[in-house]
Design an enzyme around this catalytic site. Structure first.
Site, PDB file in Angstrom:
ATOM      1  N   LYS A 283      -7.655   0.508 -11.379  1.00 43.05           N
ATOM      2  CA  LYS A 283      -6.840  -0.230 -10.417  1.00 43.05           C
ATOM      3  C   LYS A 283      -5.771  -1.043 -11.146  1.00 43.05           C
ATOM      4  O   LYS A 283      -6.000  -1.567 -12.238  1.00 43.05           O
ATOM      5  CB  LYS A 283      -7.718  -1.155  -9.573  1.00 43.05           C
ATOM      6  CG  LYS A 283      -8.706  -0.430  -8.676  1.00 43.05           C
ATOM      7  CD  LYS A 283      -9.356  -1.339  -7.671  1.00 43.05           C
ATOM      8  CE  LYS A 283      -8.420  -1.678  -6.533  1.00 43.05           C
ATOM      9  NZ  LYS A 283      -9.089  -2.437  -5.456  1.00 43.05           N
TER      10      LYS A 283
ATOM     11  N   GLU B 224      -8.692  -7.476  -9.930  1.00 40.50           N
ATOM     12  CA  GLU B 224      -8.681  -6.228  -9.147  1.00 40.50           C
ATOM     13  C   GLU B 224      -9.694  -5.217  -9.665  1.00 40.50           C
ATOM     14  O   GLU B 224     -10.182  -4.372  -8.924  1.00 40.50           O
ATOM     15  CB  GLU B 224      -7.282  -5.616  -9.156  1.00 40.50           C
ATOM     16  CG  GLU B 224      -6.289  -6.318  -8.261  1.00 40.50           C
ATOM     17  CD  GLU B 224      -6.663  -6.203  -6.787  1.00 40.50           C
ATOM     18  OE1 GLU B 224      -6.961  -5.095  -6.339  1.00 40.50           O
ATOM     19  OE2 GLU B 224      -6.662  -7.233  -6.095  1.00 40.50           O
TER      20      GLU B 224
END
Length: 443
Positions: free
Chosen positions: A296, A302
């Site tokens: 990601k 994240e």
């Protein structure tokens, strides 16, 4: 409690192993971000309910061509259901923040997908919705002032909510208290963000006291729906979570805080998950996410929302089921909060009403594992024989047995914590207080 199964990674276990992992953890709902055949085949016969996603890049085709929507449903839904228990289709994801300007296609795409389900006679079994981000709100604080962005109301939200009402579906909402805390840690208490014990915040608009940022965010959406006269639409929290690791500037991202947020949220939801504004709302919540996903983009957080590492080891240990709550003590050492003093008690709220108190009492004495022997007929605390008196006994037993963990004295808003013995309160406030302390003080 469900979980989002994202796959933006190059090191994840096979779909077959993932299904085994979900079953071993008692996770009976999963949401995916596409309709990958290998995943849907692996889920067949598992008993796990599935939400699939029509990606944003397909919205325009699904909106413009009913034949495209029909083919997509046939290929990605009808071909697997009912062996794979698909219960919902998420049409797009956070479409309003999509940089490709797909918002204008959303409503027609939802209608075409639903019509395709009708043609396949699947519309009664499978709901259609679309997850919205909280950025779709014009106002979210205080909760009572919640409203949708004005430019989205007539072209999108009103027709969307009308569609959800027509089809008996629900609004999907992605809510992340982490983002609000990270941006406002100077004014938002970490305990408030993590469902830990705190004095709460009173919403001047509706007079309700909020003890968690999550509740405040969800009620802001409920208020926005109410402002448009859609009080009857239910909600599913399609994403929520807390990162276990972040960049130096990502305040609050840690394993301890992630364990506290998700652990306390699970406990809150499984012991009665209404909100102050909608105390009877039976929320379904999908945690984000099943795995840390190493491919990601964006900040470190994240890639660190996972409940599990790719090798299937837990990032932190929290239960996901009511049975697990009974067997697992609250996380300590920075995880689920406990009172700093033993001198707190959990008592029933007479304002909750007998129906809600009885339901919470049944849970506490049943799945919750509270010791309710003393409130059985003929036992020392059976009298006074009222739902409120028995509920206070059971709630406090549950609360003390769970070491006063954050969220263990909530019961969907039917209970609250007091810092003085019930006997110290005036009989005008609680006429049974002195009696209850005699019984509850033994818990």
């Amino acid at each position: 409690i469900g979980v989002n199964y994202g796959r933006i990674a190059d090191n994840l276990p096979s779909a077959v192993k993932v299904v085994q992992l979900l079953k071993s953890q008692g996770l009976s709902r999963v949401k995916v971000f596409d309709a990958d055949p290998s995943v849907l085949r692996s889920l067949a016969g598992s008993g796990i309910k599935v939400t699939v996603d029509l990606p944003n890049e397909m919205l325009s085709s699904a909106a413009k061509k009913p034949s495209f929507a029909a083919a997509w449903v046939q290929r990605n839904v009808a071909a697997y259901h009912p062996a794979t228990e698909i219960e919902a289709i998420a049409v797009g994801n956070e479409v309003f923040v999509d940089t490709h300007n797909t918002t204008k296609f959303l409503i027609q795409a939802m209608r075409n997908i639903h019509q395709a389900l009708v043609k396949s006679n699947l519309h009664s079994a499978i709901k259609v919705s679309s997850p919205i981000a909280l950025s779709a709100l014009q106002n979210s604080y205080p909760s009572s002032a919640g409203s949708f962005r004005q430019e989205l109301v007539e072209p999108v939200f009103r027709p969307m909510l009308e569609f959800l009402r027509e089809t008996g579906s629900y609004l999907m909402v992605n809510a992340y208290p982490f983002f609000a805390y990270e941006a406002n840690s100077d004014v938002i208490s970490l305990d408030y963000a993590l469902f830990r014990e705190n004095p709460g915040n009173v919403d001047a608009g509706n007079g309700l006291r909020y003890f968690s940022l999550f509740d405040a965010q969800i009620d802001a959406v409920f208020a926005a729906m109410s402002a448009l006269k859609f009080d009857d639409i239910e909600m599913v929290v399609s994403e929520t979570g807390w990162p276990s690791k972040g960049d130096g500037t990502e305040i609050g991202a840690s394993v301890a805080n992630a364990a506290a947020y998700n652990g306390n949220l699970v406990r809150r939801i499984l012991t009665g998950g209404g909100t102050p504004l909608r105390p009877k709302a039976d929320l379904t919540v999908y945690l984000f996410a099943l795995f840390n996903e190493d491919d990601k983009n964006g900040p470190t957080s994240e890639r660190n929302y996972g409940l599990f590492y790719p090798n299937e080891e837990k990032v932190y240990d929290i239960p996901f089921t009511s049975e697990g709550l009974k067997k697992s003590p609250p996380v300590t050492g920075g995880g689920v909060s406990r009172s700093t003093t033993r001198n707190t008690w959990c008592v029933a709220s007479g304002e909750a009403g007998e129906e809600k108190l009885q339901a919470a009492l049944d849970f506490a004495c049943g799945e919750g594992g509270a010791d309710c022997r003393q409130i059985q007929p003929g036992a020392a605390c059976f009298k006074p024989n009222t739902v409120e008196a028995h509920a206070s006994f059971a709630f406090n037993s549950y609360y003390q047995r769970n070491e006063r963990a954050g969220g263990s004295c909530y019961f969907g808003g039917a209970a609250y914590v007091v810092a003085q013995p019930p006997s110290a309160y005036s009989r005008l406030i609680h006429p049974l207080s002195r009696y209850l302390f005699v019984c509850c003080g033994k818990c």
